[in-house]
Design a protein around this motif. Structure first.
Motif, PDB file in Angstrom:
ATOM      1  N   ALA A  44      -1.087  11.866  -3.505  1.00  0.00           N
ATOM      2  CA  ALA A  44      -1.532  10.567  -4.011  1.00  0.00           C
ATOM      3  C   ALA A  44      -1.179  10.401  -5.486  1.00  0.00           C
ATOM      4  N   THR A  45      -1.328  11.480  -6.252  1.00  0.00           N
ATOM      5  CA  THR A  45      -0.989  11.441  -7.677  1.00  0.00           C
ATOM      6  C   THR A  45       0.499  11.178  -7.877  1.00  0.00           C
ATOM      7  N   ASN A  46       1.315  11.810  -7.056  1.00  0.00           N
ATOM      8  CA  ASN A  46       2.757  11.606  -7.152  1.00  0.00           C
ATOM      9  C   ASN A  46       3.142  10.172  -6.789  1.00  0.00           C
ATOM     10  N   TRP A  47       2.512   9.622  -5.727  1.00  0.00           N
ATOM     11  CA  TRP A  47       2.760   8.223  -5.356  1.00  0.00           C
ATOM     12  C   TRP A  47       2.425   7.306  -6.517  1.00  0.00           C
ATOM     13  N   ASN A  48       1.266   7.579  -7.137  1.00  0.00           N
ATOM     14  CA  ASN A  48       0.766   6.703  -8.191  1.00  0.00           C
ATOM     15  C   ASN A  48       1.664   6.716  -9.426  1.00  0.00           C
ATOM     16  N   LYS A  49       2.257   7.845  -9.719  1.00  0.00           N
ATOM     17  CA  LYS A  49       3.139   7.949 -10.878  1.00  0.00           C
ATOM     18  C   LYS A  49       4.364   7.058 -10.734  1.00  0.00           C
ATOM     19  N   GLN A  50       4.801   6.858  -9.494  1.00  0.00           N
ATOM     20  CA  GLN A  50       6.033   6.123  -9.261  1.00  0.00           C
ATOM     21  C   GLN A  50       5.929   4.646  -9.617  1.00  0.00           C
ATOM     22  N   ILE A  51       4.705   4.089  -9.606  1.00  0.00           N
ATOM     23  CA  ILE A  51       4.587   2.661  -9.909  1.00  0.00           C
ATOM     24  C   ILE A  51       4.768   2.374 -11.405  1.00  0.00           C
ATOM     25  N   LEU A  52       4.912   3.444 -12.211  1.00  0.00           N
ATOM     26  CA  LEU A  52       5.199   3.251 -13.630  1.00  0.00           C
ATOM     27  C   LEU A  52       6.678   2.974 -13.861  1.00  0.00           C
ATOM     28  N   ASN A  53       7.477   3.150 -12.819  1.00  0.00           N
ATOM     29  CA  ASN A  53       8.925   2.958 -12.934  1.00  0.00           C
ATOM     30  C   ASN A  53       9.324   1.551 -12.477  1.00  0.00           C
ATOM     31  N   PHE A  54      10.409   1.044 -13.056  1.00  0.00           N
ATOM     32  CA  PHE A  54      10.960  -0.238 -12.627  1.00  0.00           C
ATOM     33  C   PHE A  54      11.569  -0.057 -11.237  1.00  0.00           C
ATOM     34  N   PRO A  55      11.423  -1.044 -10.307  1.00  0.00           N
ATOM     35  CA  PRO A  55      10.753  -2.340 -10.471  1.00  0.00           C
ATOM     36  C   PRO A  55       9.319  -2.353  -9.987  1.00  0.00           C
ATOM     37  N   PRO A 155      14.136  -5.100  -1.477  1.00  0.00           N
ATOM     38  CA  PRO A 155      13.306  -4.972  -0.276  1.00  0.00           C
ATOM     39  C   PRO A 155      11.825  -4.783  -0.556  1.00  0.00           C
ATOM     40  N   LEU A 156      11.475  -4.422  -1.782  1.00  0.00           N
ATOM     41  CA  LEU A 156      10.077  -4.305  -2.157  1.00  0.00           C
ATOM     42  C   LEU A 156       9.764  -5.435  -3.131  1.00  0.00           C
ATOM     43  N   PRO A 157       8.563  -5.903  -3.269  1.00  0.00           N
ATOM     44  CA  PRO A 157       7.304  -5.465  -2.692  1.00  0.00           C
ATOM     45  C   PRO A 157       7.124  -5.838  -1.209  1.00  0.00           C
ATOM     46  N   THR A 158       6.287  -5.092  -0.534  1.00  0.00           N
ATOM     47  CA  THR A 158       5.898  -5.395   0.835  1.00  0.00           C
ATOM     48  C   THR A 158       5.011  -6.629   0.843  1.00  0.00           C
ATOM     49  N   LEU A 159       5.107  -7.421   1.899  1.00  0.00           N
ATOM     50  CA  LEU A 159       4.371  -8.682   1.946  1.00  0.00           C
ATOM     51  C   LEU A 159       2.882  -8.496   2.195  1.00  0.00           C
ATOM     52  N   TYR A 160       2.525  -7.699   3.208  1.00  0.00           N
ATOM     53  CA  TYR A 160       1.092  -7.479   3.442  1.00  0.00           C
ATOM     54  C   TYR A 160       0.848  -6.183   4.199  1.00  0.00           C
ATOM     55  N   PHE A 161      -0.431  -5.774   4.243  1.00  0.00           N
ATOM     56  CA  PHE A 161      -0.870  -4.579   4.948  1.00  0.00           C
ATOM     57  C   PHE A 161      -1.967  -4.943   5.945  1.00  0.00           C
ATOM     58  N   THR A 162      -1.979  -4.238   7.056  1.00  0.00           N
ATOM     59  CA  THR A 162      -3.042  -4.390   8.053  1.00  0.00           C
ATOM     60  C   THR A 162      -3.820  -3.092   8.170  1.00  0.00           C
ATOM     61  N   VAL A 163      -5.142  -3.188   8.112  1.00  0.00           N
ATOM     62  CA  VAL A 163      -6.006  -2.039   8.399  1.00  0.00           C
ATOM     63  C   VAL A 163      -6.562  -2.257   9.792  1.00  0.00           C
TER      64      VAL A 163
END
Length: 219
Positions: A44-55, A155-163
């Motif tokens: 989860a920490t690794n995933w979260n770090k990636q959102i600091l990068n463009f785009p 291709p990103l961002p994703t449009l929506y998520f379903t739970v």
């Protein structure tokens, strides 16, 4: 003769009980196979770090915000056709430009005919730091604008998520405190974006729960 008849009835009842117990055991096994998909903190920490990068920086507007608990109020189990849908939105000229919407979806997951119940529509207000009610007109416009962002960023961002319903029933989401976003660089192109739930200070330490099904921009 009467004793023989009673004996047959008792044997038949015993057989039914044994069959029922086997069925219940299988049902429990099936449910357990669909239990919460926890992910380790390191991932989860690794995933979260990636959102600091463009785009991916656009996701910082929605990262680490409260889970919309008002959408899951009520007694378990939830109705079979109930889900939670998360949508992204964008709108200029308002007090905030980027939006994360949440709404109850009604329909059957496998048939892919889930429709939002607009009476439950809310978005996260970045100034108030809470989820507030909104209307379908605003939602539709912001959602349409988000598609333009997708076209600009690829291709990103994703449009929506379903739970899906099974996760609402198996996992008691009232225990989850936050929503977090991340990028899984190892995933397929359309499914890199992750939206997951975080529970702090649980009895088993921090928990990250990923049960959201992403929808690629082609949805």
């Amino acid at each position: 003769m009467r004793n023989t008849k009673l004996l047959k009835i008792n044997i038949a009842a015993l057989v039914l009980i044994i069959i029922s117990c086997g069925f219940i055991k299988n049902e429990k096994k099936d449910t357990k196979e669909e239990e919460c998909k926890y992910i380790p903190d390191s991932l989860a920490t690794n995933w979260n770090k990636q959102i600091l990068n463009f785009p991916y920086k656009v996701y910082q507007h929605f990262n680490d915000i409260p889970f919309p608990k008002q959408l899951i109020d009520g007694q378990l189990p939830y109705p079979e056709n109930k889900h939670i849908l998360f949508y992204f939105g964008y709108k200029t000229g308002s007090k905030q430009e980027f939006f994360l919407f949440a709404v109850i979806g009604k329909g059957y997951f496998k048939k892919k005919n889930i429709k939002p119940d607009y009476s439950t529509l809310i978005y996260y207000d970045q100034n108030l730091k809470e989820w507030i009610d909104t209307d379908q007109v605003f939602f539709d416009e912001a959602k349409l604008n988000w598609k333009e962002i997708i076209e600009n960023f690829g291709p990103l961002p994703t449009l929506y998520f379903t739970v899906p319903n099974v996760d609402l029933n198996v996992c008691i989401h009232k225990s989850f405190d936050r929503i977090r976003l991340g990028i899984d660089e190892g995933a397929e192109e359309f499914y890199k974006l992750k939206l997951y739930f975080f529970e702090a200070d649980s009895n088993e330490g921090n928990k990250n729960f990923d049960a959201c099904y992403p929808c690629p921009p082609t949805c």
